[in-house]
Design an enzyme around this catalytic site. Structure first.
Site, PDB file in Angstrom:
ATOM      1  N   LYS A 156     120.588 -16.793 -48.401  1.00  0.00           N
ATOM      2  CA  LYS A 156     120.688 -15.660 -49.335  1.00  0.00           C
ATOM      3  C   LYS A 156     121.734 -15.952 -50.415  1.00  0.00           C
ATOM      4  CE  LYS A 156     118.913 -12.185 -49.296  1.00  0.00           C
ATOM      5  NZ  LYS A 156     117.608 -11.765 -49.915  1.00  0.00           N
ATOM      6  N   THR A 180     122.720  -9.446 -49.859  1.00  0.00           N
ATOM      7  CA  THR A 180     123.287  -8.834 -48.660  1.00  0.00           C
ATOM      8  C   THR A 180     124.795  -9.009 -48.577  1.00  0.00           C
ATOM      9  OG1 THR A 180     123.381  -9.156 -46.257  1.00  0.00           O
ATOM     10  CG2 THR A 180     122.549 -10.991 -47.514  1.00  0.00           C
ATOM     11  N   ASP A 181     125.446  -8.100 -47.870  1.00  0.00           N
ATOM     12  CA  ASP A 181     126.889  -8.249 -47.627  1.00  0.00           C
ATOM     13  C   ASP A 181     127.199  -9.488 -46.781  1.00  0.00           C
ATOM     14  OD1 ASP A 181     125.902  -7.365 -45.162  1.00  0.00           O
ATOM     15  OD2 ASP A 181     127.317  -5.693 -44.955  1.00  0.00           O
ATOM     16  N   GLU A 182     126.172 -10.038 -46.128  1.00  0.00           N
ATOM     17  CA  GLU A 182     126.437 -11.178 -45.235  1.00  0.00           C
ATOM     18  C   GLU A 182     126.855 -12.431 -46.005  1.00  0.00           C
ATOM     19  OE1 GLU A 182     123.841 -11.542 -41.873  1.00  0.00           O
ATOM     20  OE2 GLU A 182     123.257  -9.435 -41.996  1.00  0.00           O
ATOM     21  N   TYR A 194     120.723 -17.805 -42.361  1.00  0.00           N
ATOM     22  CA  TYR A 194     120.205 -16.682 -43.172  1.00  0.00           C
ATOM     23  C   TYR A 194     121.138 -16.397 -44.342  1.00  0.00           C
ATOM     24  CZ  TYR A 194     119.665 -11.786 -44.598  1.00  0.00           C
ATOM     25  OH  TYR A 194     119.547 -10.630 -45.334  1.00  0.00           O
TER      26      TYR A 194
HETATM   27  P1  NAD Z   1     111.906  -7.469 -43.824  1.00  0.00           P
HETATM   28  O1  NAD Z   1     112.000  -8.711 -43.009  1.00  0.00           O
HETATM   29  O2  NAD Z   1     111.596  -6.167 -43.161  1.00  0.00           O
HETATM   30  O3  NAD Z   1     110.790  -7.656 -44.959  1.00  0.00           O
HETATM   31  C1  NAD Z   1     110.631  -8.838 -45.679  1.00  0.00           C
HETATM   32  C2  NAD Z   1     109.269  -8.763 -46.374  1.00  0.00           C
HETATM   33  O4  NAD Z   1     109.119  -9.944 -47.168  1.00  0.00           O
HETATM   34  C3  NAD Z   1     108.086  -8.732 -45.409  1.00  0.00           C
HETATM   35  O5  NAD Z   1     107.129  -7.797 -45.849  1.00  0.00           O
HETATM   36  C4  NAD Z   1     107.521 -10.150 -45.483  1.00  0.00           C
HETATM   37  O6  NAD Z   1     106.126 -10.213 -45.212  1.00  0.00           O
HETATM   38  C5  NAD Z   1     107.843 -10.515 -46.916  1.00  0.00           C
HETATM   39  N1  NAD Z   1     107.950 -11.958 -47.138  1.00  0.00           N
HETATM   40  C6  NAD Z   1     108.635 -12.865 -46.392  1.00  0.00           C
HETATM   41  N2  NAD Z   1     108.489 -14.093 -46.920  1.00  0.00           N
HETATM   42  C7  NAD Z   1     107.740 -13.947 -48.039  1.00  0.00           C
HETATM   43  C8  NAD Z   1     107.266 -14.856 -49.033  1.00  0.00           C
HETATM   44  N3  NAD Z   1     107.563 -16.160 -48.980  1.00  0.00           N
HETATM   45  N4  NAD Z   1     106.528 -14.362 -50.051  1.00  0.00           N
HETATM   46  C9  NAD Z   1     106.223 -13.031 -50.120  1.00  0.00           C
HETATM   47  N5  NAD Z   1     106.626 -12.147 -49.204  1.00  0.00           N
HETATM   48  C10 NAD Z   1     107.387 -12.599 -48.176  1.00  0.00           C
HETATM   49  O7  NAD Z   1     113.260  -7.393 -44.636  1.00  0.00           O
HETATM   50  P2  NAD Z   1     114.111  -6.122 -45.110  1.00  0.00           P
HETATM   51  O8  NAD Z   1     115.019  -5.738 -44.007  1.00  0.00           O
HETATM   52  O9  NAD Z   1     113.213  -5.127 -45.720  1.00  0.00           O
HETATM   53  O10 NAD Z   1     115.005  -6.802 -46.236  1.00  0.00           O
HETATM   54  C11 NAD Z   1     114.572  -6.822 -47.585  1.00  0.00           C
HETATM   55  C12 NAD Z   1     115.600  -7.551 -48.408  1.00  0.00           C
HETATM   56  O11 NAD Z   1     116.855  -6.902 -48.282  1.00  0.00           O
HETATM   57  C13 NAD Z   1     115.836  -8.993 -47.975  1.00  0.00           C
HETATM   58  O12 NAD Z   1     115.995  -9.776 -49.129  1.00  0.00           O
HETATM   59  C14 NAD Z   1     117.127  -8.936 -47.182  1.00  0.00           C
HETATM   60  O13 NAD Z   1     117.826 -10.158 -47.280  1.00  0.00           O
HETATM   61  C15 NAD Z   1     117.861  -7.824 -47.893  1.00  0.00           C
HETATM   62  N6  NAD Z   1     118.811  -7.049 -47.085  1.00  0.00           N
HETATM   63  C16 NAD Z   1     118.453  -6.525 -45.887  1.00  0.00           C
HETATM   64  C17 NAD Z   1     119.364  -5.759 -45.161  1.00  0.00           C
HETATM   65  C18 NAD Z   1     118.994  -5.144 -43.838  1.00  0.00           C
HETATM   66  O14 NAD Z   1     119.884  -4.659 -43.136  1.00  0.00           O
HETATM   67  N7  NAD Z   1     117.728  -5.101 -43.450  1.00  0.00           N
HETATM   68  C19 NAD Z   1     120.641  -5.546 -45.675  1.00  0.00           C
HETATM   69  C20 NAD Z   1     120.979  -6.099 -46.921  1.00  0.00           C
HETATM   70  C21 NAD Z   1     120.052  -6.838 -47.615  1.00  0.00           C
HETATM   71  P1  TYD Z   2     121.178  -7.149 -36.590  1.00  0.00           P
HETATM   72  O1  TYD Z   2     120.436  -5.856 -36.544  1.00  0.00           O
HETATM   73  O2  TYD Z   2     120.466  -8.397 -36.219  1.00  0.00           O
HETATM   74  O3  TYD Z   2     121.812  -7.256 -38.044  1.00  0.00           O
HETATM   75  P2  TYD Z   2     122.901  -8.333 -38.627  1.00  0.00           P
HETATM   76  O4  TYD Z   2     122.976  -9.497 -37.730  1.00  0.00           O
HETATM   77  O5  TYD Z   2     122.247  -8.665 -39.914  1.00  0.00           O
HETATM   78  O6  TYD Z   2     124.167  -7.577 -38.757  1.00  0.00           O
HETATM   79  O7  TYD Z   2     122.449  -7.030 -35.659  1.00  0.00           O
HETATM   80  C1  TYD Z   2     123.411  -6.003 -35.841  1.00  0.00           C
HETATM   81  C2  TYD Z   2     124.528  -6.236 -34.836  1.00  0.00           C
HETATM   82  O8  TYD Z   2     123.996  -6.056 -33.523  1.00  0.00           O
HETATM   83  C3  TYD Z   2     125.090  -7.654 -34.866  1.00  0.00           C
HETATM   84  O9  TYD Z   2     126.492  -7.599 -34.600  1.00  0.00           O
HETATM   85  C4  TYD Z   2     124.368  -8.350 -33.730  1.00  0.00           C
HETATM   86  C5  TYD Z   2     124.156  -7.224 -32.716  1.00  0.00           C
HETATM   87  N1  TYD Z   2     122.966  -7.367 -31.856  1.00  0.00           N
HETATM   88  C6  TYD Z   2     123.089  -7.315 -30.469  1.00  0.00           C
HETATM   89  O10 TYD Z   2     124.189  -7.145 -29.909  1.00  0.00           O
HETATM   90  N2  TYD Z   2     121.952  -7.482 -29.718  1.00  0.00           N
HETATM   91  C7  TYD Z   2     120.727  -7.700 -30.280  1.00  0.00           C
HETATM   92  O11 TYD Z   2     119.738  -7.860 -29.526  1.00  0.00           O
HETATM   93  C8  TYD Z   2     120.614  -7.707 -31.698  1.00  0.00           C
HETATM   94  C9  TYD Z   2     119.279  -7.929 -32.372  1.00  0.00           C
HETATM   95  C10 TYD Z   2     121.762  -7.540 -32.461  1.00  0.00           C
END
Ligand code: NAD
Ligand code: TYD
Length: 363
Positions: free
Chosen positions: A174, A146-148, A170
């Protein structure tokens, strides 16, 4: 009709394939109908949902190429045999929500760090088997990051070789996970690649995250808890583009390399909320200013030159992607209403109860 191209990795292990981005990847790869077979390994935590794979399971040709295994990436006994059968592993499995990592970090360490280590060890075992001539090649591992991991970026855009300065449990977990991946490239010459994606949005996104939370709350005329001044900035990436970029790096990325996946759609949270309310035809008066997230990262932004040079381009403009997303939530209440019950209610009270009680007009 032209035949689909033969896949480079005909047997994929997709961990976390029942989550938001992982399930999109699985749906999109199987829909290519190029013969790829996928095993999903997913623990089905609160965030995992088999219904995310319903479009695949209702199509006999695609369903025949999907196997679903419920299990934990941190469990070597579950992981070993599945990696042994795979040409590549794509790791989406993670605890993924910053606010939950602030409430309870330990699961983040188990999955996002130790889980990655278990996957790496299983791949190393297969590398040894390949060297012994027991399989043709070691599996490639793609770690979805992730970019985070760059931390809060006040100005400019993060490049792949910038320092990692994660600031939440988090993002720290990561970062640790991907540093382990890097160490296995340096130490064992393993075939690994890493992607760092920006904030992703789209259908099947768990309603704990900003966009789906605000859309589903607004549909029900519930309050929208905006943290702090709402001027934090994120770069938004449509989920199908993110999944496509991961597929592109899996196929074309160089071993040991890291690729930023940028959305190119930087917006303040206030801008995002205004746009989603407009699409729903709901009033700004639903928005409440609440106590900020501790350690809240002000801005994320990444440079995307390296992935562009590899031949990948983002397809979805934010306005079009957001409209499609809002409409999907409006039309798919049967998907999200069950998620916003049970454990959800406890979480919601804990995260937002006091915040909303002390909230004020968001101006
Ligand atoms: P999500 O939380 O929707 O899904 C995570 C999945 O992993 C779920 O199906 C969960 O059941 C499974 N899981 C959790 N722990 C597990 C374990 N120990 N063993 C097997 N399965 C397990 O997450 P997402 O938003 O789809 O993100 C997917 C990946 O992308 C993550 O690695 C996250 O860090 C990365 N990512 C997410 C975002 C975003 O904005 N959502 C952005 C950049 C990177
Ligand atoms: P989020 O979707 O949790 O993603 P990330 O923290 O990974 O960027 O949040 C996106 C942005 O929205 C972040 O600046 C936090 C803000 N936010 C709120 O203001 N209220 C909320 O209830 C949530 C979940 C996020």
């Amino acid at each position: 009709m032209t035949q689909p191209r033969k896949p480079r990795f005909p047997r994929l292990l997709v961990t976390g394939g029942a989550g938001f981005i992982g399930s999109c990847f699985v749906r999109d790869v199987l829909a290519r109908r190029d013969g790829t077979r996928i095993t999903v390994l997913d623990k089905l935590t609160y965030a995992g949902n088999r219904a995310n794979l319903a479009p695949v399971e209702s199509d006999p040709e695609q369903a025949a190429r999907l196997r679903f295994v419920v299990g934990d990436i941190a469990d070597p006994a579950a992981v070993g045999p599945l990696v042994a059968e795979a040409d590549a592993v794509v790791n989406f499995a993670a605890e993924s929500h910053v606010d939950r990592s602030i409430l309870e970090p330990v699961d983040f360490l188990r999955t996002d760090v130790l889980g990655v280590h278990v996957l790496l060890e299983a791949c190393r075992e297969e590398q040894q088997r390949a060297r012994a001539g027991e399989r043709s090649a070691a599996p490639r591992l793609l770690q979805v990051s992730t970019d985070e991991v760059y931390g809060s970026v006040e100005t400019g855009e993060s490049r792949e070789d910038d320092r990692l300065e994660p600031r939440s449990p988090y993002s720290a977990a990561k970062a640790a996970g991907e540093l382990l991946v890097r160490s296995y490239f340096v130490t064992y010459a393993m075939d690994v690649v890493v992607t760092r994606g920006s904030n992703t949005y789209g259908p099947y996104h768990h309603p704990e995250k900003l966009i789906p939370l605000f859309v589903t709350n607004a549909i029900d005329d519930q309050q929208l808890p905006l943290y702090g001044d709402g001027l934090q900035r994120r770069d938004w990436l449509y989920v199908a583009d993110h999944a496509g970029a991961i597929g592109h790096v899996l196929e074309h990325g160089r071993a040991g390399e890291i690729y930023n996946v940028r959305g190119g759609n930087e917006r303040s949270n206030r801008e995002v909320v205004t746009a989603l309310l407009d699409r729903l035809g709901k009033p700004w008066s639903l928005v409440r200013t609440v106590a900020d997230r501790p350690g809240h990262d002000r801005r994320y932004a990444m440079d995307g030159t390296k992935l562009a040079a590899l031949g990948w381009k983002n397809k979805t403009a934010f306005e079009a992607g957001l409209a499609a997303t809002v409409d999907w939530y409006s039309e798919n209440e049967a998907w999200w209403r069950p998620i916003k019950s049970g454990e959800w209610e406890t979480y919601y009270r804990r995260q937002y109860g006091a915040r909303l009680a002390g909230s004020r007009d968001a101006g």
